[in-house]
Scaffold this motif. Structure first.
Motif, PDB file in Angstrom:
ATOM      1  N   TYR A   1      28.057  26.787  42.248  1.00 50.46           N
ATOM      2  CA  TYR A   1      29.530  26.764  42.281  1.00 50.46           C
ATOM      3  C   TYR A   1      30.065  25.468  42.899  1.00 50.46           C
ATOM      4  O   TYR A   1      31.166  25.045  42.567  1.00 50.46           O
ATOM      5  CB  TYR A   1      30.073  27.981  43.033  1.00 50.46           C
ATOM      6  CG  TYR A   1      30.108  29.242  42.201  1.00 50.46           C
ATOM      7  CD1 TYR A   1      31.157  29.483  41.310  1.00 50.46           C
ATOM      8  CD2 TYR A   1      29.097  30.190  42.287  1.00 50.46           C
ATOM      9  CE1 TYR A   1      31.197  30.641  40.530  1.00 50.46           C
ATOM     10  CE2 TYR A   1      29.121  31.347  41.515  1.00 50.46           C
ATOM     11  CZ  TYR A   1      30.170  31.573  40.637  1.00 50.46           C
ATOM     12  OH  TYR A   1      30.202  32.713  39.859  1.00 50.46           O
TER      13      TYR A   1
ATOM     14  N   GLU B   1      44.220  30.771  41.754  1.00 49.12           N
ATOM     15  CA  GLU B   1      43.053  31.155  40.948  1.00 49.12           C
ATOM     16  C   GLU B   1      43.211  32.605  40.516  1.00 49.12           C
ATOM     17  O   GLU B   1      43.512  33.482  41.338  1.00 49.12           O
ATOM     18  CB  GLU B   1      41.758  30.957  41.760  1.00 49.12           C
ATOM     19  CG  GLU B   1      40.544  31.176  40.864  1.00 49.12           C
ATOM     20  CD  GLU B   1      39.212  30.939  41.560  1.00 49.12           C
ATOM     21  OE1 GLU B   1      39.174  30.356  42.655  1.00 49.12           O
ATOM     22  OE2 GLU B   1      38.199  31.383  40.980  1.00 49.12           O
TER      23      GLU B   1
ATOM     24  N   ASP C   1      33.748  32.527  44.876  1.00 47.86           N
ATOM     25  CA  ASP C   1      32.739  31.464  45.006  1.00 47.86           C
ATOM     26  C   ASP C   1      33.322  30.084  44.696  1.00 47.86           C
ATOM     27  O   ASP C   1      32.929  29.086  45.289  1.00 47.86           O
ATOM     28  CB  ASP C   1      31.556  31.747  44.074  1.00 47.86           C
ATOM     29  CG  ASP C   1      30.870  33.038  44.458  1.00 47.86           C
ATOM     30  OD1 ASP C   1      30.028  33.028  45.358  1.00 47.86           O
ATOM     31  OD2 ASP C   1      31.222  34.082  43.879  1.00 47.86           O
TER      32      ASP C   1
ATOM     33  N   ASP D   1      42.326  38.780  41.888  1.00 44.76           N
ATOM     34  CA  ASP D   1      41.388  39.435  40.974  1.00 44.76           C
ATOM     35  C   ASP D   1      41.850  40.870  40.770  1.00 44.76           C
ATOM     36  O   ASP D   1      42.547  41.439  41.620  1.00 44.76           O
ATOM     37  CB  ASP D   1      39.960  39.423  41.555  1.00 44.76           C
ATOM     38  CG  ASP D   1      38.895  39.727  40.501  1.00 44.76           C
ATOM     39  OD1 ASP D   1      38.315  38.758  39.959  1.00 44.76           O
ATOM     40  OD2 ASP D   1      38.651  40.909  40.211  1.00 44.76           O
TER      41      ASP D   1
ATOM     42  N   CYS E   1      45.447  41.672  41.567  1.00 44.54           N
ATOM     43  CA  CYS E   1      46.424  41.787  40.467  1.00 44.54           C
ATOM     44  C   CYS E   1      45.742  41.593  39.123  1.00 44.54           C
ATOM     45  O   CYS E   1      44.645  41.047  39.034  1.00 44.54           O
ATOM     46  CB  CYS E   1      47.589  40.829  40.626  1.00 44.54           C
ATOM     47  SG  CYS E   1      47.183  39.159  40.248  1.00 44.54           S
ATOM     48  N   ASP E   2      46.423  42.095  38.118  1.00 40.23           N
ATOM     49  CA  ASP E   2      45.977  41.972  36.738  1.00 40.23           C
ATOM     50  C   ASP E   2      46.495  40.646  36.189  1.00 40.23           C
ATOM     51  O   ASP E   2      47.648  40.283  36.444  1.00 40.23           O
ATOM     52  CB  ASP E   2      46.575  43.151  35.947  1.00 40.23           C
ATOM     53  CG  ASP E   2      45.959  43.285  34.573  1.00 40.23           C
ATOM     54  OD1 ASP E   2      45.985  42.298  33.801  1.00 40.23           O
ATOM     55  OD2 ASP E   2      45.464  44.380  34.265  1.00 40.23           O
TER      56      ASP E   2
ATOM     57  N   THR F   1      38.036  31.014  35.685  1.00 39.98           N
ATOM     58  CA  THR F   1      36.714  30.517  35.325  1.00 39.98           C
ATOM     59  C   THR F   1      35.767  31.623  34.848  1.00 39.98           C
ATOM     60  O   THR F   1      35.999  32.809  35.096  1.00 39.98           O
ATOM     61  CB  THR F   1      36.022  29.838  36.541  1.00 39.98           C
ATOM     62  OG1 THR F   1      35.898  30.795  37.582  1.00 39.98           O
ATOM     63  CG2 THR F   1      36.780  28.635  37.009  1.00 39.98           C
ATOM     64  N   PHE F   2      34.701  31.174  34.256  1.00 36.42           N
ATOM     65  CA  PHE F   2      33.554  32.017  33.909  1.00 36.42           C
ATOM     66  C   PHE F   2      33.927  33.163  32.986  1.00 36.42           C
ATOM     67  O   PHE F   2      33.747  34.322  33.313  1.00 36.42           O
ATOM     68  CB  PHE F   2      32.911  32.546  35.193  1.00 36.42           C
ATOM     69  CG  PHE F   2      31.410  32.651  35.104  1.00 36.42           C
ATOM     70  CD1 PHE F   2      30.768  32.569  33.885  1.00 36.42           C
ATOM     71  CD2 PHE F   2      30.640  32.843  36.236  1.00 36.42           C
ATOM     72  CE1 PHE F   2      29.404  32.666  33.795  1.00 36.42           C
ATOM     73  CE2 PHE F   2      29.268  32.944  36.168  1.00 36.42           C
ATOM     74  CZ  PHE F   2      28.652  32.855  34.943  1.00 36.42           C
TER      75      PHE F   2
ATOM     76  N   SER G   1      36.457  34.724  32.287  1.00 40.79           N
ATOM     77  CA  SER G   1      37.274  35.849  32.760  1.00 40.79           C
ATOM     78  C   SER G   1      38.301  36.276  31.717  1.00 40.79           C
ATOM     79  O   SER G   1      38.587  37.467  31.566  1.00 40.79           O
ATOM     80  CB  SER G   1      37.976  35.478  34.067  1.00 40.79           C
ATOM     81  OG  SER G   1      36.997  35.262  35.055  1.00 40.79           O
TER      82      SER G   1
ATOM     83  N   TYR H   1      37.705  39.048  29.164  1.00 41.43           N
ATOM     84  CA  TYR H   1      37.875  40.466  29.501  1.00 41.43           C
ATOM     85  C   TYR H   1      39.123  41.066  28.852  1.00 41.43           C
ATOM     86  O   TYR H   1      39.301  42.281  28.858  1.00 41.43           O
ATOM     87  CB  TYR H   1      37.935  40.665  31.019  1.00 41.43           C
ATOM     88  CG  TYR H   1      36.564  40.716  31.659  1.00 41.43           C
ATOM     89  CD1 TYR H   1      35.972  41.935  31.983  1.00 41.43           C
ATOM     90  CD2 TYR H   1      35.852  39.558  31.917  1.00 41.43           C
ATOM     91  CE1 TYR H   1      34.707  41.987  32.556  1.00 41.43           C
ATOM     92  CE2 TYR H   1      34.593  39.592  32.480  1.00 41.43           C
ATOM     93  CZ  TYR H   1      34.025  40.817  32.796  1.00 41.43           C
ATOM     94  OH  TYR H   1      32.769  40.870  33.346  1.00 41.43           O
ATOM     95  N   LEU H   2      40.003  40.228  28.338  1.00 39.23           N
ATOM     96  CA  LEU H   2      41.181  40.742  27.618  1.00 39.23           C
ATOM     97  C   LEU H   2      40.748  41.042  26.187  1.00 39.23           C
ATOM     98  O   LEU H   2      40.233  40.171  25.492  1.00 39.23           O
ATOM     99  CB  LEU H   2      42.311  39.718  27.650  1.00 39.23           C
ATOM    100  CG  LEU H   2      42.845  39.401  29.048  1.00 39.23           C
ATOM    101  CD1 LEU H   2      43.978  38.395  28.966  1.00 39.23           C
ATOM    102  CD2 LEU H   2      43.299  40.661  29.776  1.00 39.23           C
TER     103      LEU H   2
HETATM  104  C1  LIG Z   1      32.672  37.051  35.072  1.00 40.67           C
HETATM  105  S1  LIG Z   1      33.638  37.431  36.487  1.00 40.67           S
HETATM  106  C2  LIG Z   1      34.107  35.777  37.002  1.00 40.67           C
HETATM  107  C3  LIG Z   1      34.487  35.719  38.441  1.00 40.67           C
HETATM  108  C4  LIG Z   1      34.782  34.323  39.001  1.00 40.67           C
HETATM  109  N1  LIG Z   1      35.844  33.673  38.276  1.00 40.67           N
HETATM  110  C5  LIG Z   1      33.544  33.448  39.017  1.00 40.67           C
HETATM  111  O1  LIG Z   1      33.556  32.379  38.412  1.00 40.67           O
HETATM  112  O2  LIG Z   1      32.571  33.835  39.676  1.00 40.67           O
HETATM  113  C6  LIG Z   1      35.125  38.049  35.759  1.00 40.67           C
HETATM  114  C7  LIG Z   1      36.168  38.499  36.748  1.00 40.67           C
HETATM  115  O3  LIG Z   1      37.343  38.873  36.021  1.00 40.67           O
HETATM  116  C8  LIG Z   1      37.950  39.953  36.705  1.00 40.67           C
HETATM  117  N2  LIG Z   1      38.871  40.603  35.772  1.00 40.67           N
HETATM  118  C9  LIG Z   1      38.557  41.326  34.664  1.00 40.67           C
HETATM  119  N3  LIG Z   1      39.669  41.751  34.060  1.00 40.67           N
HETATM  120  C10 LIG Z   1      40.718  41.272  34.772  1.00 40.67           C
HETATM  121  C11 LIG Z   1      42.142  41.365  34.647  1.00 40.67           C
HETATM  122  N4  LIG Z   1      42.697  42.052  33.639  1.00 40.67           N
HETATM  123  N5  LIG Z   1      42.919  40.746  35.564  1.00 40.67           N
HETATM  124  C12 LIG Z   1      42.364  40.049  36.605  1.00 40.67           C
HETATM  125  N6  LIG Z   1      41.028  39.932  36.768  1.00 40.67           N
HETATM  126  C13 LIG Z   1      40.212  40.535  35.874  1.00 40.67           C
HETATM  127  C14 LIG Z   1      36.785  40.789  37.168  1.00 40.67           C
HETATM  128  O4  LIG Z   1      37.134  41.659  38.223  1.00 40.67           O
HETATM  129  C15 LIG Z   1      35.777  39.710  37.578  1.00 40.67           C
HETATM  130  O5  LIG Z   1      35.887  39.400  38.944  1.00 40.67           O
END
Ligand SMILES: C[S@@+](CC[C@H](N)C(=O)[O-])C[C@H]1O[C@@H](n2cnc3c(N)ncnc32)[C@H](O)[C@@H]1O
Length: 242
Positions: free
Chosen positions: A21, A44, A51, A67, A85-86, A102-103, A105, A108-109
């Protein structure tokens, strides 16, 4: 909501121990600066266990992280300013210089509608001094690495098994986690990510009034290629005077 990603929070450090990281945060800061970023304030989104925040927060006067999962935030190694938060519903009143995700995220949508809701929300927090930086995992990544993600191991007193599969017809990547521990007993959690094409992203961004000013092959400043595994997006509001 509180129990979202509880399993992952318990074993996340074990799953991600191969990720540097510090190096990644240096890269993201460089990308921000290359695109004339300012370093007063950062937000963020989906920061996980913070991390990235651990390193990047040192470079900004004000750094907030958020998150969906309270467990992920509370299991951060280094405490930081964080709130639950969402990403489609951001309770934020300031205009950050950097908005970061990042990563994978955003993967997830699961629907275009959710993606648009997220981009609309982020757009409402941007002015011409804001860079919105995020990455996506591309289909090539799912096709190549799903097998490697079928794994098991021990971490911190937890035994875990990860089962991964990619449904190419639906463009959905499934990761199921089973863990057993004295503390949590047996728990199963499934993560589903939608694998968007770059064109789908471009279209959702455009409709939300966002403009792509940089589109790189993941972890680099080289242009995205047709066979890239990850795409790094740098976004400004439309008609920003850079
Ligand atoms: C793959 S992890 C990446 C975490 C971090 N960004 C990293 O680089 O280590 C995905 C993150 O997205 C969060 N997440 C998933 N759906 C989300 C949403 N609708 N709103 C906010 N966070 C969400 C999860 O809780 C998780 O912590």
């Amino acid at each position: 909501m509180q129990n979202r990603y509880k399993v992952t929070a318990a074993i996340y450090k074990g799953l991600m121990d191969h990720i540097d990281y510090r190096l990644w945060s240096d890269y993201l800061y460089k990308v921000h600066m290359v695109h004339k970023g300012k370093n007063m304030s950062a937000l963020e989104i989906a920061c996980g266990q913070g991390d990235m925040a651990e390193f990047l927060s040192k470079k900004f006067s004000v750094y907030f992280a958020s998150d969906l999962s309270k467990e992920m935030l509370l299991s951060a190694k280094v405490p930081h300013n964080a709130f639950v938060c969402d990403m489609r519903n951001l309770p934020v009143r300031f205009i950050p210089n950097l908005i970061l995700m990042t990563f994978d995220s955003i993967n997830y949508l699961l629907s275009y509608r959710d993606l648009k809701a997220c981009f609309d929300e982020i757009r409402s927090l941007m002015d011409y001094n804001t860079n919105f930086i995020f990455d996506i995992s591309l289909e090539k990544n799912s096709l190549k690495f799903w097998r490697v993600l079928n794994r098991k191991g021990d971490f911190n007193g937890y035994f875990f098994q990860q089962h991964s599969r990619y449904d190419a017809r639906k463009h959905l990547h499934f990761n199921r986690f089973d863990i057993q521990s004295d503390e949590l007993g047996s728990i199963r959690e499934e993560h589903i990510q939608r694998i968007y094409s770059v064109d789908e992203m471009k279209s959702a961004l455009r409709v939300s009034g966002l403009e792509i000013v940089g589109l790189y092959d993941g972890f680099s400043l080289k242009p995205l290629k047709s066979d890239s595994f990850r795409a790094q997006f740098i976004i400004k509001v439309n008609n920003a005077k850079n």
